[in-house]
Design a protein around this motif. Structure first.
Motif, PDB file in Angstrom:
ATOM      1  N   ARG A 156      -0.877   8.742  16.482  1.00  0.00           N
ATOM      2  CA  ARG A 156      -0.051   7.700  15.880  1.00  0.00           C
ATOM      3  C   ARG A 156       1.337   7.661  16.516  1.00  0.00           C
ATOM      4  O   ARG A 156       1.943   8.678  16.799  1.00  0.00           O
ATOM      5  CB  ARG A 156       0.070   7.908  14.377  1.00  0.00           C
TER       6      ARG A 156
ATOM      7  N   PRO B 186       1.717   6.174  -2.025  1.00  0.00           N
ATOM      8  CA  PRO B 186       2.664   6.773  -1.076  1.00  0.00           C
ATOM      9  C   PRO B 186       2.203   8.139  -0.578  1.00  0.00           C
ATOM     10  O   PRO B 186       1.400   8.824  -1.226  1.00  0.00           O
ATOM     11  CB  PRO B 186       3.941   6.903  -1.904  1.00  0.00           C
ATOM     12  N   ASP B 187       2.727   8.529   0.581  1.00  0.00           N
ATOM     13  CA  ASP B 187       2.430   9.859   1.124  1.00  0.00           C
ATOM     14  C   ASP B 187       3.139  10.950   0.337  1.00  0.00           C
ATOM     15  O   ASP B 187       2.642  12.069   0.217  1.00  0.00           O
ATOM     16  CB  ASP B 187       2.872   9.948   2.588  1.00  0.00           C
ATOM     17  N   ARG B 188       4.335  10.620  -0.178  1.00  0.00           N
ATOM     18  CA  ARG B 188       5.128  11.615  -0.911  1.00  0.00           C
ATOM     19  C   ARG B 188       6.214  10.905  -1.700  1.00  0.00           C
ATOM     20  O   ARG B 188       6.571   9.765  -1.404  1.00  0.00           O
ATOM     21  CB  ARG B 188       5.751  12.653   0.021  1.00  0.00           C
TER      22      ARG B 188
ATOM     23  N   VAL C 194       0.060  12.539  -5.913  1.00  0.00           N
ATOM     24  CA  VAL C 194       1.055  12.319  -4.854  1.00  0.00           C
ATOM     25  C   VAL C 194       2.046  13.487  -4.845  1.00  0.00           C
ATOM     26  O   VAL C 194       2.605  13.824  -5.890  1.00  0.00           O
ATOM     27  CB  VAL C 194       1.798  10.987  -5.073  1.00  0.00           C
TER      28      VAL C 194
ATOM     29  N   LYS D 138       0.826  -1.204   0.000  1.00  0.00           N
ATOM     30  CA  LYS D 138       0.000   0.000   0.000  1.00  0.00           C
ATOM     31  C   LYS D 138       0.862   1.256   0.000  1.00  0.00           C
ATOM     32  O   LYS D 138       0.564   2.225  -0.721  1.00  0.00           O
ATOM     33  CB  LYS D 138      -0.919   0.005   1.225  1.00  0.00           C
ATOM     34  N   ASP D 139       1.941   1.234   0.784  1.00  0.00           N
ATOM     35  CA  ASP D 139       2.824   2.405   0.843  1.00  0.00           C
ATOM     36  C   ASP D 139       3.480   2.679  -0.503  1.00  0.00           C
ATOM     37  O   ASP D 139       3.836   3.826  -0.796  1.00  0.00           O
ATOM     38  CB  ASP D 139       3.910   2.199   1.900  1.00  0.00           C
TER      39      ASP D 139
END
Length: 451
Positions: free
Chosen positions: A250, A161-163, A192, A156-157
Motif C-alpha cells: 500500500r 475505523p482502524d483505531r 475497534v 467506511k473509515d
C-alpha cells in the motif's frame, strides 16, 4: 448523547452523519448558509461515496440536523471541533484562525461540564492555546480525538475505523475518556482498538501518519526516476518490494504523486513544526518528500513534450482526470489539474474530463475546455494523459479510443493501465519509471496508429 459538530466540511459532515447513525442526537454547525441548506435536506455539498445516503437516512430519522446558530450547541454534552486548518497564505504552517474563532464562539454557548473535543489536524501545542481560551470559563472539559478519514472512503473509515485515539490529560482525563467512550460505544463494542495518550501525542499522530504515507509515495517515485535512468521497471520493482511483509504494497505505487487538502499541507506543517523545535533531520526529510512529489508533475509535462516531438505547443491534449484522486470531486492541489495547467501554459490546447470534478475544475480553470464524457474528450486528441485513475478511465477500450483520437499516444502518469493491451491496438504508451510500450509489429505493419 447530545452532540454538536462544529464545521461541516469533509470531516464534519461525515462525522456528524456517522454519530447520528449510531443513535446520538447530533446538530451540525456551519457558517455557510448554502451548505447548511443542502445538508438539512440530506444532500451532500460535495461528492463522497455513501455520504448522501447516510445523510438522507439520519436527517429523515430526526437524529441529525444542521444550523448556522451557535446557540444550538448549548444543549450538547460533547462538542467536536471539525473546522478546517488550511495551509497559511503566508507560509507552510497551518492557519488556525477558523479553529480559534470557532472555539471562542463555542465558549459563549457551551453548557457547564460539557466536553470540547478537537478533531482537526493541528500543529503540536495547539491544545494548549485552546485550553487557555476555554480556561476563562473554568467549567469545560477538553480532549483531542484526531481523525483518520480518507476522501473516497470517509464513510467506511468512520463506521469501521482502524483505531480511536484520545488525547487527555490532568484531573479531567478520567471524565473525558468516559464521555468519549460513551460516544464511541458501538465502535468499542465491535472491537475497534482505543489508544489514550497525552495531548502532544494526539496532535502529532495524524501528521505523523500522513508524513509516513507521503514518504512511501515519494520514495517509490524517486525510485521511478532511477528506473528511468537505468532502464528498469518501477511497477515490477514496487510489486516485488510490496510482497515483503515488512514493507507492504500500500502507498508503494509510482506515478504522478499525491495532492488534495491533507497530505501536502500536513507534511509542510510538520516540516515547519520540526524546524521551530530544532529537529532539522525531520525538517529536511519533509522538504525532500515535498520536492520529489512536486517534481513528478514537471516530469510528466516533460514526458508529454517528448512524446509529441519536443513541444506541446499547438497540440490537442486530453487529460483524463481533474480530481486529486478517484472517488472525490476535490481538486485542491490536484496533480491532474497542475499538469493540465502546465500544459496550457506551454501552449497546448487542453481538454479535461472527470466523472465528478468537472464543475469545480471549470470554476477554477475557465481557460480550459471540459467534457463530461471521456469519449467526447478524446475526439481529435494528439496525446491522451491519464492523470486520475478513475475506474471508468481504466476500463476504456483502447480500440474504441483509437478511432476517436488523431494520434495514438498515451501518457499513463498513474501506471494504472494495461500498457500491453493498448500497445496491441497501435498505441505508443509511456509512463513514469516504466519502459515505453510501442505498438506490436503486427499492429504497426497492418493497422493505422492514428485515424
Amino acid at each position: 448523547m447530545r452532540i454538536s459538530v462544529i464545521g461541516c466540511g469533509y470531516l464534519g459532515a461525515v462525522h456528524a452523519a456517522t454519530l447520528a447513525s449510531m443513535g446520538h442526537d447530533v446538530v451540525g454547525i456551519d457558517t455557510d448558509e448554502s451548505k447548511v441548506r443542502l445538508l438539512s435536506r440530506g444532500v451532500a455539498p460535495f461528492y463522497e461515496p455513501g455520504l448522501e445516503e447516510l445523510l438522507a437516512h439520519t436527517t429523515a430519522q430526526g437524529t441529525l440536523r444542521f444550523s448556522r446558530d451557535f446557540s444550538e450547541t448549548s444543549g450538547a454534552d460533547v462538542h467536536f471541533l471539525c473546522v478546517g486548518t488550511p495551509q497559511s497564505k503566508t507560509g507552510d504552517g497551518a492557519d488556525l484562525g477558523y479553529l480559534l474563532a470557532a472555539t471562542q464562539e463555542l465558549r459563549r454557548h457551551a453548557r457547564a461540564g460539557s466536553l470540547v473535543v478537537g478533531k482537526s489536524t493541528v500543529p503540536v501545542g495547539t491544545v494548549d492555546v485552546l485550553g487557555d481560551l476555554l480556561a476563562e470559563r473554568g467549567d469545560l472539559l477538553l480532549a483531542w480525538n484526531p481523525e483518520f478519514l480518507r476522501q473516497g472512503t470517509a464513510v467506511k473509515d468512520s463506521l469501521v475505523p482502524d483505531r480511536l485515539v484520545y488525547g487527555a490529560e490532568g484531573p479531567q482525563e478520567k471524565r473525558a475518556v468516559e464521555m468519549l467512550d460513551a460516544v464511541y460505544a458501538p465502535l468499542l463494542g465491535a472491537g475497534v482498538p482505543r489508544i489514550v495518550c497525552n495531548f502532544a501525542t494526539a496532535e502529532l499522530i495524524k501528521s505523523a501518519a500522513n508524513a509516513y504515507l507521503a514518504t512511501k509515495l515519494s520514495f517509490i517515485n524517486a525510485m521511478g526516476e532511477l528506473c528511468d535512468a537505468a532502464g528498469a521497471d518501477v511497477v515490477a520493482l514496487s510489486e516485488a518490494m510490496g510482497l515483503d511483509p515488512r514493507i507492504g504494497a500500500r502507498y508503494l505505487h509510482a506515478g504522478l504523486g499525491f495532492g488534495g487538502g491533507c497530505l501536502p499541507k500536513d507534511i509542510r506543517s510538520l516540516r515547519t513544526q520540526a524546524g521551530s523545535l530544532g529537529v532539522t533531520a525531520l525538517e529536511d526529510w519533509m522538504g525532500s518528500v515535498d520536492t520529489i512529489n512536486r517534481e513528478q508533475r514537471a516530469r510528466s509535462v516533460s514526458l508529454a513534450a517528448d512524446l509529441l516531438g519536443g513541444s506541446v505547443a499547438g497540440r490537442q491534449v486530453t487529460v483524463l482526470g481533474a480530481a486529486f484522486k478517484p472517488d472525490t470531486d476535490d481538486i485542491r492541489d490536484s496533480p491532474a489539474m497542475d499538469v493540465a495547467m502546465r500544459l496550457v501554459e506551454a501552449g497546448a490546447h487542453v481538454t479535461v474530463t472527470d466523472p465528478k470534478a468537472i464543475n469545480n475544475a471549470w470554476l477554477r480553470f475557465p481557460q480550459m475546455r471540459f467534457e463530461t464524457k471521456p469519449l467526447a474528450a478524446l475526439d481529435g486528441a494528439e496525446l491522451v494523459v491519464l492523470a486520475t485513475e478513475w475506474d471508468e478511465f481504466c476500463r476504456l477500450d483502447p480500440a474504441v479510443a483509437g478511432k476517436l483520437v488523431r494520434r495514438r499516444l498515451l501518457l499513463d502518469t498513474r501506471n494504472a493501465l494495461d500498457a500491453d493491451s493498448w500497445a496491441a491496438e497501435g498505441w505508443t504508451v509511456a509512463g513514469l519509471g516504466v519502459p515505453g510500450r510501442r505498438p506490436r509489429a503486427r499492429a504497426a505493419a497492418g493497422q493505422p496508429t492514428s485515424v
